[in-house]
Every structure is written in C-alpha cells, then in structure tokens.
Design a protein around this motif. Structure first.
Motif, PDB file in Angstrom:
ATOM      1  N   ARG A 145       0.813  -1.217   0.000  1.00 43.78           N
ATOM      2  CA  ARG A 145       0.000   0.000   0.000  1.00 43.78           C
ATOM      3  C   ARG A 145       0.845   1.265   0.000  1.00 43.78           C
ATOM      4  O   ARG A 145       0.330   2.356  -0.229  1.00 43.78           O
ATOM      5  N   LEU A 146       2.126   1.127   0.241  1.00 43.88           N
ATOM      6  CA  LEU A 146       2.999   2.301   0.319  1.00 43.88           C
ATOM      7  C   LEU A 146       3.238   2.907  -1.067  1.00 43.88           C
ATOM      8  O   LEU A 146       3.361   2.183  -2.058  1.00 43.88           O
ATOM      9  N   PRO A 147       3.340   4.226  -1.155  1.00 40.93           N
ATOM     10  CA  PRO A 147       3.807   4.844  -2.400  1.00 40.93           C
ATOM     11  C   PRO A 147       5.205   4.343  -2.744  1.00 40.93           C
ATOM     12  O   PRO A 147       5.947   3.890  -1.870  1.00 40.93           O
ATOM     13  N   ASP A 148       5.561   4.442  -4.015  1.00 38.09           N
ATOM     14  CA  ASP A 148       6.839   3.886  -4.470  1.00 38.09           C
ATOM     15  C   ASP A 148       8.027   4.436  -3.687  1.00 38.09           C
ATOM     16  O   ASP A 148       8.945   3.688  -3.323  1.00 38.09           O
ATOM     17  N   HIS A 149       8.032   5.740  -3.413  1.00 41.75           N
ATOM     18  CA  HIS A 149       9.197   6.312  -2.743  1.00 41.75           C
ATOM     19  C   HIS A 149       9.317   5.803  -1.309  1.00 41.75           C
ATOM     20  O   HIS A 149      10.431   5.632  -0.794  1.00 41.75           O
ATOM     21  N   LEU A 150       8.183   5.502  -0.662  1.00 39.17           N
ATOM     22  CA  LEU A 150       8.253   4.945   0.690  1.00 39.17           C
ATOM     23  C   LEU A 150       8.627   3.470   0.659  1.00 39.17           C
ATOM     24  O   LEU A 150       9.291   2.983   1.584  1.00 39.17           O
ATOM     25  N   GLN A 151       8.230   2.753  -0.387  1.00 38.52           N
ATOM     26  CA  GLN A 151       8.701   1.373  -0.539  1.00 38.52           C
ATOM     27  C   GLN A 151      10.220   1.341  -0.647  1.00 38.52           C
ATOM     28  O   GLN A 151      10.885   0.503  -0.026  1.00 38.52           O
ATOM     29  N   GLN A 152      10.762   2.242  -1.451  1.00 36.87           N
ATOM     30  CA  GLN A 152      12.214   2.298  -1.612  1.00 36.87           C
ATOM     31  C   GLN A 152      12.904   2.645  -0.295  1.00 36.87           C
ATOM     32  O   GLN A 152      13.919   2.031   0.067  1.00 36.87           O
ATOM     33  N   GLU A 153      12.350   3.616   0.412  1.00 34.87           N
ATOM     34  CA  GLU A 153      12.945   3.993   1.690  1.00 34.87           C
ATOM     35  C   GLU A 153      12.857   2.850   2.687  1.00 34.87           C
ATOM     36  O   GLU A 153      13.807   2.585   3.445  1.00 34.87           O
ATOM     37  N   LEU A 154      11.740   2.138   2.690  1.00 31.11           N
ATOM     38  CA  LEU A 154      11.592   1.012   3.610  1.00 31.11           C
ATOM     39  C   LEU A 154      12.626  -0.057   3.322  1.00 31.11           C
ATOM     40  O   LEU A 154      13.243  -0.599   4.254  1.00 31.11           O
ATOM     41  N   ARG A 155      12.854  -0.360   2.052  1.00 30.87           N
ATOM     42  CA  ARG A 155      13.851  -1.375   1.719  1.00 30.87           C
ATOM     43  C   ARG A 155      15.242  -0.951   2.194  1.00 30.87           C
ATOM     44  O   ARG A 155      16.012  -1.765   2.710  1.00 30.87           O
ATOM     45  N   ARG A 156      15.573   0.328   2.022  1.00 28.52           N
ATOM     46  CA  ARG A 156      16.889   0.799   2.490  1.00 28.52           C
ATOM     47  C   ARG A 156      17.005   0.683   4.007  1.00 28.52           C
ATOM     48  O   ARG A 156      18.046   0.240   4.533  1.00 28.52           O
ATOM     49  N   LYS A 157      15.965   1.042   4.703  1.00 28.95           N
ATOM     50  CA  LYS A 157      16.007   0.959   6.164  1.00 28.95           C
ATOM     51  C   LYS A 157      16.069  -0.493   6.628  1.00 28.95           C
ATOM     52  O   LYS A 157      16.721  -0.811   7.632  1.00 28.95           O
ATOM     53  N   ILE A 158      15.392  -1.384   5.932  1.00 27.69           N
ATOM     54  CA  ILE A 158      15.458  -2.805   6.282  1.00 27.69           C
ATOM     55  C   ILE A 158      16.892  -3.313   6.184  1.00 27.69           C
ATOM     56  O   ILE A 158      17.366  -4.055   7.063  1.00 27.69           O
ATOM     57  N   LEU A 159      17.594  -2.942   5.124  1.00 22.61           N
ATOM     58  CA  LEU A 159      18.977  -3.389   4.959  1.00 22.61           C
ATOM     59  C   LEU A 159      19.849  -2.927   6.120  1.00 22.61           C
ATOM     60  O   LEU A 159      20.691  -3.679   6.621  1.00 22.61           O
ATOM     61  N   ILE A 160      19.655  -1.695   6.561  1.00 19.23           N
ATOM     62  CA  ILE A 160      20.424  -1.185   7.693  1.00 19.23           C
ATOM     63  C   ILE A 160      20.051  -1.928   8.966  1.00 19.23           C
ATOM     64  O   ILE A 160      20.920  -2.348   9.741  1.00 19.23           O
ATOM     65  N   PHE A 161      18.756  -2.094   9.189  1.00 20.11           N
ATOM     66  CA  PHE A 161      18.276  -2.793  10.382  1.00 20.11           C
ATOM     67  C   PHE A 161      18.855  -4.207  10.450  1.00 20.11           C
ATOM     68  O   PHE A 161      19.367  -4.635  11.503  1.00 20.11           O
ATOM     69  N   LEU A 162      18.803  -4.923   9.344  1.00 22.39           N
ATOM     70  CA  LEU A 162      19.323  -6.296   9.331  1.00 22.39           C
ATOM     71  C   LEU A 162      20.827  -6.331   9.536  1.00 22.39           C
ATOM     72  O   LEU A 162      21.373  -7.297  10.088  1.00 22.39           O
ATOM     73  N   GLY A 163      21.511  -5.284   9.095  1.00 17.42           N
ATOM     74  CA  GLY A 163      22.962  -5.241   9.265  1.00 17.42           C
ATOM     75  C   GLY A 163      23.396  -4.907  10.676  1.00 17.42           C
ATOM     76  O   GLY A 163      24.547  -5.159  11.044  1.00 17.42           O
ATOM     77  N   GLU A 164      22.479  -4.336  11.485  1.00 23.25           N
ATOM     78  CA  GLU A 164      22.863  -3.881  12.816  1.00 23.25           C
ATOM     79  C   GLU A 164      22.261  -4.689  13.957  1.00 23.25           C
ATOM     80  O   GLU A 164      22.789  -4.635  15.075  1.00 23.25           O
ATOM     81  N   LYS A 165      21.172  -5.395  13.725  1.00 25.16           N
ATOM     82  CA  LYS A 165      20.485  -6.104  14.798  1.00 25.16           C
ATOM     83  C   LYS A 165      20.674  -7.617  14.659  1.00 25.16           C
ATOM     84  O   LYS A 165      20.678  -8.156  13.563  1.00 25.16           O
ATOM     85  N   GLN A 166      20.793  -8.256  15.804  1.00 18.67           N
ATOM     86  CA  GLN A 166      20.985  -9.704  15.841  1.00 18.67           C
ATOM     87  C   GLN A 166      19.653 -10.401  16.110  1.00 18.67           C
ATOM     88  O   GLN A 166      18.906 -10.010  17.010  1.00 18.67           O
TER      89      GLN A 166
END
Length: 274
Positions: A54-75
């Motif tokens: 349901r997210l607009p395209d630009h928020l989908q892109q931002e969410l994917r970027r934030k997910i990558l950071i989250f996965l890289g920092e949290k165990q």
C-alpha cells in the motif's frame, strides 16, 4: 615512561574512536543501504507485510533501504528451538522499520537483539499487592520490549497478524512502539518530541483519549482500541500505534485529533495509502 606513553596513546585512540563514532555509523549505514535488495526478499515483503503493497513507491524504496540497515545492525536469535530464516528476519524488520519511515532516526539505538519464540512464551513477573507483599508469577506473552536491548516476539502471533492485517492488532508494531517510547529515557507513553509545545499538545490529547478508553473499559463499551491500552499510558501509545497502521481509516474518522497527533509524530498518513 614507555608504559605512560602507551597508556596515553591508548586513551587518545579511545577518545578518537568515540568521537568518530557517528561518522563511522553514517558510512556503515550508507554502505548497507546501497546493497541491492534481493528479489526473493521483495516477494517476502509482498506476501507477509500488507502495508508494503500500500505504500507509495518512494516509501517502498525507503523502507527497503532501512530494512537493509536494520538487518545489518540487529541480531536475531531463535529461542526454544526456533530457526531464524530470511522470512522471519524480513517480516520483523519490515514492520519495525515501518515506524521509522520519513523520519531522521538512529534505528532503535538501544536495541541489540530480537529474540523470536515459536509460540507465546512465559516470563517471570514480580507484583506487589496492596499489603506490600511481592508475588512472583509467570505471564504468557506474545511479545515484550526490554530496556536492556532486547525485543521478544512470538512467531505464531506474528503469523496471525500477517494473516489478518486489518484487525487492529500487530505485536511487532506494539513492541517497537515501546522501543520508540523509551528513547527519551522514560517509558511513559510520550516518545521524543521536538518542542515543549509539541509535548504539551501530545499530553493534552493523549490524556483525553486515554481517560476515554479507561472509561470505556470500565463500562465494557465498544471501542476501536483494545482495552489493554487502558493499562497505562505506555501501553496506550503502543496500542494506538497498532491501530494507526492497521486500521487507519477507522482511526482517522473516529479519533481524528488523536490520529493527527500520531500522523505528526510518525510523519505518515496511512489513511491515504491505497
């Protein structure tokens, strides 16, 4: 003399390391967010996270970027024999990062680990009664947020939430709202806000709505918000965050001032998402 020099040098290095921490974190996050998001991961988001589609395209892109950071920092740690897979990590990370969209964030700085159980789990509770006697009991939970750097979640309950994304309940959103709440050093239902005026408005609107929910719970009246939100202000913030992202239209229509307050905090308006 040599020992003194080495100690002094070690101190200088330690100070430099601390001072350059924000710069190193920024570079690390830039590198993580530049990683190509795997196509199978997108499929998981579409299948598991209803809000993603349901997210607009630009928020989908931002969410994917934030997910990558989250996965890289949290165990992620599986408990009671539970196996952590990409589907588990993506499902949790996506909804945790949904709360961070459109905002400058330090990615839950106090959080280090996400502990995932196959089902609801027991934790020990100490409670003091009116006579001052402390009782120990076991509580069965679907999720819990700890100030010591952990979030605990039940995968069974997460799957239920994914299967019914518009029922007003979401254990991931609930527990990560608690993480946001505690970033200012207190778990009191008021996350970090930018000004005294914002705190005053937040306090006024939240108190009115919290009191209304407490009254509804006492009477057994129907309400959009789960009665659990009447437990205390911290739980109220977590409960309304669940509803904000899962039943935005109903929320906006029935509690417009409260909805606008959350929309200002999260810098999102889920009611307009298709």
């Amino acid at each position: 003399m040599l020992g003194l020099i080495l100690v002094t040098l070690a101190g200088v290095i330690a100070i430099a390391w601390i001072a350059t921490g924000p710069l190193r974190a920024r570079k690390r996050r830039q590198a993580l967010s530049a990683i190509t998001f795997p196509a199978p991961w997108r499929a998981i988001l579409k299948r598991r996270v209803a809000a993603y589609g349901r997210l607009p395209d630009h928020l989908q892109q931002e969410l994917r970027r934030k997910i990558l950071i989250f996965l890289g920092e949290k165990q992620f740690i599986g408990c009671n024999g539970f196996v952590i897979t990409d589907e588990v990590r993506l499902t949790i990370a996506a909804q945790a990062c949904l709360l961070l969209l459109n905002r400058q964030t330090d990615f839950y700085p106090d959080l280090r680990q996400i502990l995932v159980y196959p089902n609801a789990f027991y934790v020990e509770r100490s409670e003091k009664d009116a006579a001052g006697v402390v009782w120990e009991r076991h509580a069965l939970l679907a999720g819990e947020s700890w100030s010591q750097g952990q979030v605990l979640l039940s995968w069974h309950d997460i799957e239920e939430d994914c299967a019914h994304p518009h029922d007003g309940y979401n254990v991931i959103l609930h527990e990560f709202a608690h993480q946001l709440d505690q970033e200012d050093g207190q778990i009191d239902g008021a996350p970090a806000l930018p000004s005294k005026e914002r705190y005053q408005r937040w306090s006024r609107i939240m108190q009115q709505e919290y009191d209304a929910l407490c009254t509804a719970a006492a009477r057994g009246d129907a309400t959009l918000f789960d009665y659990y939100g009447a437990t205390e202000p911290a739980e109220f913030f977590a409960v309304i965050t669940e509803v904000f992202f899962t039943r935005a239209n109903d929320f906006s229509q029935q509690h417009h001032a409260l909805y606008q307050e959350l929309a200002a905090y999260y810098r999102l308006d889920p009611a307009v998402w298709n």
